[in-house]
Every structure is written in structure tokens, then in C-alpha cells.
Design a protein around this motif. Structure first.
Motif, PDB file in Angstrom:
ATOM      1  N   VAL A 192     -10.391   2.243   6.336  1.00 61.50           N
ATOM      2  CA  VAL A 192      -9.823   0.601   6.158  1.00 61.50           C
ATOM      3  C   VAL A 192      -8.333   0.446   6.678  1.00 61.50           C
ATOM      4  N   TYR A 193      -6.970   1.559   6.457  1.00 63.43           N
ATOM      5  CA  TYR A 193      -6.085   1.745   6.851  1.00 63.43           C
ATOM      6  C   TYR A 193      -6.273   1.597   8.801  1.00 63.43           C
ATOM      7  N   ASN A 194      -6.866   2.231   8.840  1.00 62.98           N
ATOM      8  CA  ASN A 194      -6.978   2.124  11.105  1.00 62.98           C
ATOM      9  C   ASN A 194      -7.944   0.658  11.505  1.00 62.98           C
ATOM     10  N   ILE A 195      -7.785   0.074  11.003  1.00 61.49           N
ATOM     11  CA  ILE A 195      -9.180  -0.619  11.229  1.00 61.49           C
ATOM     12  C   ILE A 195      -7.448  -2.041  10.875  1.00 61.49           C
ATOM     13  N   ILE A 196      -6.591  -1.833  10.071  1.00 63.89           N
ATOM     14  CA  ILE A 196      -6.081  -3.114   9.666  1.00 63.89           C
ATOM     15  C   ILE A 196      -4.944  -2.622  10.206  1.00 63.89           C
ATOM     16  N   ALA A 197      -4.155  -1.230  10.468  1.00 70.64           N
ATOM     17  CA  ALA A 197      -3.046  -1.462  10.495  1.00 70.64           C
ATOM     18  C   ALA A 197      -2.644  -2.654  11.530  1.00 70.64           C
ATOM     19  N   ASN A 198      -3.022  -2.156  12.962  1.00 69.67           N
ATOM     20  CA  ASN A 198      -2.702  -3.125  13.783  1.00 69.67           C
ATOM     21  C   ASN A 198      -2.541  -4.307  13.332  1.00 69.67           C
ATOM     22  N   CYS A 199      -2.790  -4.795  12.556  1.00 75.08           N
ATOM     23  CA  CYS A 199      -2.371  -6.880  12.580  1.00 75.08           C
ATOM     24  C   CYS A 199      -1.056  -6.979  11.460  1.00 75.08           C
ATOM     25  N   PHE A 200      -0.296  -5.771  11.334  1.00 71.59           N
ATOM     26  CA  PHE A 200       0.403  -6.439  10.982  1.00 71.59           C
ATOM     27  C   PHE A 200       2.372  -5.203  12.024  1.00 71.59           C
ATOM     28  N   ASP A 201       3.311  -5.804  11.514  1.00 67.99           N
ATOM     29  CA  ASP A 201       4.860  -5.235  12.585  1.00 67.99           C
ATOM     30  C   ASP A 201       4.813  -3.628  12.549  1.00 67.99           C
ATOM     31  N   GLY A 202       4.184  -3.477  11.006  1.00 70.66           N
ATOM     32  CA  GLY A 202       4.484  -2.379  10.260  1.00 70.66           C
ATOM     33  C   GLY A 202       3.490  -2.055   9.578  1.00 70.66           C
ATOM     34  N   SER A 203       3.149  -0.569   8.846  1.00 72.09           N
ATOM     35  CA  SER A 203       2.264   0.108   8.011  1.00 72.09           C
ATOM     36  C   SER A 203       2.505   1.541   7.356  1.00 72.09           C
ATOM     37  N   CYS A 204       1.751   1.760   6.191  1.00 72.20           N
ATOM     38  CA  CYS A 204       2.030   3.255   6.436  1.00 72.20           C
ATOM     39  C   CYS A 204       1.103   3.415   5.265  1.00 72.20           C
ATOM     40  N   LEU A 205       0.654   4.534   5.102  1.00 67.93           N
ATOM     41  CA  LEU A 205      -0.090   5.203   3.963  1.00 67.93           C
ATOM     42  C   LEU A 205       0.468   5.909   3.282  1.00 67.93           C
ATOM     43  N   LEU A 206       0.314   5.813   2.218  1.00 71.55           N
ATOM     44  CA  LEU A 206       1.288   6.943   0.872  1.00 71.55           C
ATOM     45  C   LEU A 206       0.238   7.580   0.081  1.00 71.55           C
ATOM     46  N   GLU A 207       0.544   9.624   0.407  1.00 73.53           N
ATOM     47  CA  GLU A 207      -0.938   9.237  -0.392  1.00 73.53           C
ATOM     48  C   GLU A 207       0.040   9.930  -1.504  1.00 73.53           C
ATOM     49  N   ASN A 208      -1.334  10.925  -2.684  1.00 73.97           N
ATOM     50  CA  ASN A 208      -0.163  11.561  -3.617  1.00 73.97           C
ATOM     51  C   ASN A 208       0.658  11.029  -4.091  1.00 73.97           C
ATOM     52  N   VAL A 209       0.881  10.344  -4.616  1.00 74.14           N
ATOM     53  CA  VAL A 209       1.943   8.992  -4.702  1.00 74.14           C
ATOM     54  C   VAL A 209       2.144   9.129  -6.359  1.00 74.14           C
ATOM     55  N   ARG A 210       0.483   9.920  -7.773  1.00 70.26           N
ATOM     56  CA  ARG A 210       0.965  10.018  -8.774  1.00 70.26           C
ATOM     57  C   ARG A 210       1.425  11.694  -8.604  1.00 70.26           C
ATOM     58  N   GLU A 211       1.097  12.706  -7.874  1.00 70.57           N
ATOM     59  CA  GLU A 211       1.655  13.973  -7.930  1.00 70.57           C
ATOM     60  C   GLU A 211       2.948  13.934  -7.290  1.00 70.57           C
ATOM     61  N   ASN A 212       3.161  12.967  -6.068  1.00 74.31           N
ATOM     62  CA  ASN A 212       4.994  13.087  -6.339  1.00 74.31           C
ATOM     63  C   ASN A 212       6.021  11.962  -7.192  1.00 74.31           C
ATOM     64  N   LEU A 213       5.424  11.554  -8.292  1.00 76.72           N
ATOM     65  CA  LEU A 213       6.448  10.932  -9.448  1.00 76.72           C
ATOM     66  C   LEU A 213       6.568  11.096 -10.028  1.00 76.72           C
ATOM     67  N   GLY A 214       6.032  12.453 -10.556  1.00 74.84           N
ATOM     68  CA  GLY A 214       6.517  13.367 -11.619  1.00 74.84           C
ATOM     69  C   GLY A 214       8.477  14.412 -11.356  1.00 74.84           C
ATOM     70  N   ILE A 215       8.412  14.198  -9.927  1.00 71.96           N
ATOM     71  CA  ILE A 215      10.171  14.230  -9.746  1.00 71.96           C
ATOM     72  C   ILE A 215      10.493  14.224  -8.933  1.00 71.96           C
ATOM     73  N   ASP A 216      12.113  14.276  -8.885  1.00 73.86           N
ATOM     74  CA  ASP A 216      12.850  13.266  -8.117  1.00 73.86           C
ATOM     75  C   ASP A 216      12.841  13.607  -6.282  1.00 73.86           C
ATOM     76  N   ALA A 217      12.155  14.786  -5.706  1.00 80.64           N
ATOM     77  CA  ALA A 217      12.119  14.804  -4.377  1.00 80.64           C
ATOM     78  C   ALA A 217      10.524  14.622  -4.167  1.00 80.64           C
ATOM     79  N   GLY A 218       9.829  14.346  -5.102  1.00 74.99           N
ATOM     80  CA  GLY A 218       8.193  13.533  -4.053  1.00 74.99           C
ATOM     81  C   GLY A 218       9.052  12.713  -4.288  1.00 74.99           C
ATOM     82  N   ILE A 219       9.702  11.433  -4.895  1.00 77.38           N
ATOM     83  CA  ILE A 219      10.030   9.939  -4.947  1.00 77.38           C
ATOM     84  C   ILE A 219      10.326   9.675  -2.983  1.00 77.38           C
ATOM     85  N   ILE A 220      11.385  10.935  -3.286  1.00 77.46           N
ATOM     86  CA  ILE A 220      12.677  10.869  -2.349  1.00 77.46           C
ATOM     87  C   ILE A 220      11.589  10.870  -0.816  1.00 77.46           C
TER      88      ILE A 220
END
Length: 286
Positions: free
Chosen positions: A229-257
């Protein structure tokens, strides 16, 4: 494997409106920047879009459509636009970027003003081929919601038309470096219908903020569908980002950063953002 394109940019436009002015200046500026650009008046124009031209469209990375006041009067332009949108649907790596030249985007999306009048005339002349006009309408809406550039004479956004052209050229030059499709899967069997369902829920083009949640058991393909879905709709916006492994990274400050920095760098596209602390990152993202 990196995909090879025959052209960086394909320029589509109504010749009578902009060939000797805006489009010729844009074409020269793109070429001067080293961007390999195809201008579609190089091929012989017949009643139908030739296979040669369709092949050029398919082999161009960015399809730039210059929408001008009388664009919809031309059946050739509308046919070409329908082919462009069809190529984009089949291959999301082929990107559509509209230029709204002295025309307001809502006039195209909602098919009002000159666009509405021209389409109504076409419908009268093509009473026995209403599907053709509907394809033109759908293509106009699809192209008009993509992220592009808007210029109107007297608008304070740009100092001059040349300043506007330079902005387009710089964005395309950056896009050549930064635009990379996400790898989805080696064998994406049965994914298209699910991607279309998500895309319809998002309803891109409405001026509204939208959130869609995808849930299910581990390994059923949630991330695969999301990337498609991201590949199809990303060019409809001036900027786009796909954040993966959010749950795993939220556990520590370094992951959040890490997530904050990826969000800033992907959307703003310069790669220079350094957050330092998660609290500073919150402010920077805002």
C-alpha cells in the motif's frame, strides 16, 4: 537489483497552451540539470496513442503532467493521461507528478470550470462511447490528487515563473536519488485485492486525516500488505515514511530516538536530522 529507466522524466502537456513558453523552459531546465527528459512532441501524433509512446511512458521514472487551462479540450491529451494513469496502476514505481499551471487543482479534481465544460462537450460528441469519457474523468481525478506543483500568476509563493521551474527541477533531481520502492515479497500471491481494499478505505484525495488499522495473527501478511500500500500511495504526498518495528523500539530511549530520526529524515528528505534525546525529538517532530 536497481531498475534501469530509459528516461528520468516524461513530459505530457497540451502544446497549444504551453509548448512555446512554460513547457519548453521546463524541458530545457531539466536537461541542463542532467535529467534525461522525454518531451512527447517528438513522436508523430495520430488518432490513437502509439505503442511506441506507451513504451516510452512505461520506461520513464517520473511522469510530469502539465495541466493548463485548456488541457481537457484535447482528446489526445486525455487519451495520453489515461495511458499514464494505467501504467502507474500496473507499476507503482512509475510516478505521476502534476504541474498545475495557472489552474487550481480542485477544478481538475471536481471537474469544474473549463475542465467540466470540455468534458461535457466530449460526452455529447461521444454518446456511443461513454466509457471512454469516464476513463478520462477517472484519470483526471487520479492525477490531480498526486503530489505536484501549483503556479498561478501573481501568487506570492514564487518570485517568478523561472523560480517555480527551478523548484520543480530541484525536487525531481532530489527524487532521482531518494525515491526507492520498498521490497514487498518474492511471491506476492493474492495481495492485490487486499491492497485495493486498504486503498479504498484510505480514500486519498479527501482533505481529511485518516487512520486505518490492520490487525491479525503473527505471520498472516500485515507488514507485506502495508508495504505494498505504501508503494502505491507514497507519491500522493510531499513526504512519506514507513516506520517498522515500532513496538520493539518503544521500549528504550535509543529505539524511540531512532524512530524519531527516521521519521524526520524520510519525510524531509535531507538526511541531516539528529535528535539527541527523545524529548527534543518530540518537539522537532511537532
Amino acid at each position: 537489483m536497481t531498475r534501469r529507466w530509459n528516461y528520468d522524466v516524461f513530459l505530457s502537456f497540451r502544446g497549444e497552451d504551453t509548448r512555446e513558453g512554460f513547457t519548453s523552459h521546463l524541458y530545457k531546465a531539466l536537461c541542463d540539470k542532467g535529467i534525461n527528459t522525454f518531451i512527447d512532441d517528438k513522436l508523430h501524433r495520430g488518432e490513437r496513442i502509439s505503442k511506441e509512446l506507451i513504451q516510452v511512458i512505461k520506461s520513464s521514472s517520473i511522469l510530469v503532467i502539465v495541466f493548463s487551462e485548456n488541457y481537457a479540450e484535447s482528446k489526445w491529451c486525455l487519451d495520453e493521461l489515461a495511458k499514464i494513469v494505467k501504467c502507474n496502476k500496473k507499476d507503482p514505481e512509475v510516478q505521476i507528478r502534476p504541474v498545475f499551471y495557472n489552474i487550481d487543482p480542485p477544478e481538475i479534481r471536481n471537474q469544474k470550470g473549463n475542465f467540466g465544460k470540455s468534458l461535457a462537450k466530449h460526452e455529447k460528441k461521444l454518446k456511443n462511447n461513454k466509457n471512454k469519457v469516464q476513463r478520462w474523468r477517472d484519470a483526471l481525478r487520479k492525477a490531480a490528487i498526486a503530489s505536484g506543483w501549483h503556479y498561478k500568476k501573481g501568487c506570492a509563493t514564487y518570485k517568478s515563473e523561472s523560480d517555480f521551474i527551478q523548484n520543480i527541477v530541484e525536487e525531481i533531481a532530489n527524487a532521482k536519488v531518494n525515491l526507492t520502492q520498498l521490497y514487498v515479497a518474492e511471491y506476492p500471491v493474492g495481495i492485490n485485492s487486499r491492497v485495493e481494499d486498504i486503498e479504498s478505505l484510505l480514500d486519498i484525495g479527501l482533505d481529511e486525516f485518516c487512520v486505518v488499522g490492520i490487525h491479525g495473527l503473527l505471520g498472516v501478511g500485515k507488514t507485506t500488505i502495508t508495504k505494498a500500500v505504501y508503494n502505491i500511495i507514497a507519491n500522493c504526498f510531499d513526504g512519506s515514511c514507513l516506520l517498522e518495528n515500532v513496538r520493539e523500539n518503544l521500549g528504550i530511549d535509543a529505539g524511540i530516538i531512532k524512530l524519531q530520526e527516521q521519521l524526520l529524515n524520510d519525510i524531509l528528505g535531507n538526511g541531516n536530522w539528529r535528535v539527541g534525546s527523545k524529548f527534543r525529538g518530540i518537539i522537532l517532530v511537532k
